[in-house]
Scaffold this motif. Sequence first.
Motif: not given
Length: 451
Positions: A5, A83, A88, A91-92, A161, A219, A221, A228
Amino acid sequence: MKAQTFHMTEGSPARLLTVFAAPLLVGNLFQQVYNLADSIIVGKLIGADALAAVGATGSVSFLFFSLCNGIGSGGGIVVSRYFGAGDEENVRKSVANTAYIMFGSAVLMSVIACLAAPSVLRLTGTPGNIWEETVVYMHISCAGVPFIAVYNYAASILRALGDSRTPLYFLVFACFLNICLDVLAVYCLGLGVFGAGLATVIGQFTAGIGCLLYAIRTTPCFRLERRHFRLEKKILWGTIRMGIPLAMQYSLVSISCLAMQRVVNSFGSTAIAAFTATSRVEQLVHNPYGSLGAALTTYSGQNLGANRMDRVKLGFCKGVYLGSAFSLVMFPIMQLFGENIMHIFVEDTAVIELGAAALKITSWFYFALGLIYLTRGVLNGVGDALFAFINGIVEMAGRIILPPLLILIPSVGIYGIWWAAGLTWFLSAFFCLLRYFAWRRRSDVSAGAVL
């Protein structure tokens, strides 16, 4: 191959856009190479009627894919903002919550599409001599929506990302696989248009699974924990708020294309074959503009999250320069080599002549086409997704109103189909620019707001 990313909030906007858009462009070109190969295989090995049957489903398929595409784009915008803001954890959470909406909508649209496809095809006036093959190709395409959604989901998140390379690698693999399966299904097994449709679904699904598994492995994320996967109202609403207007825009455009397809169908299979071939060619022209537009969406979203609105405006200007250069390259190619390009698809002289003349008409409007993608890219990235719906109405009005009127002009006739397409691009670009400059003048833009 290493997934990565990168932030687009620092550095030269032109360089960032070019670096990000290049893999998108290559991937789109490979996708269109497959579409061209699919059309060539069908047209050369089965015939012009089969090519017309495949082409007659394009607008209908796009109508049913619209919701999934819109949700995927909306989820990508949400991810890019978090992002850019360096959040973060959210993001997840966005990665997980987008999956719920996207795959749920894919299954729903697949069922609806399979049931409604014949009725929609009747509304477009699909000719009787290609009816059976058109329905077969439509059903296999609609049944494959959830499988194709796997790749669209993984790719949209990775691009948000800043990673536009990983989706490219798997898309290239899918294109080669599709072509091989096409030859096997159509030429070796004699499965006709059913085989062509099945090859597309299998290729896209294989690429999607591979892309998703690789993203999880490489990755951070995508490495999600149980927390999550909880439903987050703010993220779900943000995805829906930005995704639904985009889906509606795609739907309105596809509905307008259905209306145009009906006009094309009224001229018979020669016109349908020419329209199919020119559409395939123009998809190649759309790709650089679309790639720049997608790059601007991620770029604008990340810079909005980082409270860098000055960079958003600068990025748009650089994007216009790049789009203008491409327009200047493509115009003489279409004007001088239209017949050579059409000859790639079919041997029918009437189809070649009609398609070559059509390419000369639409090439006058390529600059306007580029402006549509670039302004939409920026406006989507900064959260003005509602305009996508408004602009979809403009495109729908152009494609519904203009073709029936233009074909009545004696000196225009059947060519009114392509004049209508070009004029629709011009009108849409005009409204896009009005909206963009209105956004720039607003003093109450909340630059730091993520959602």
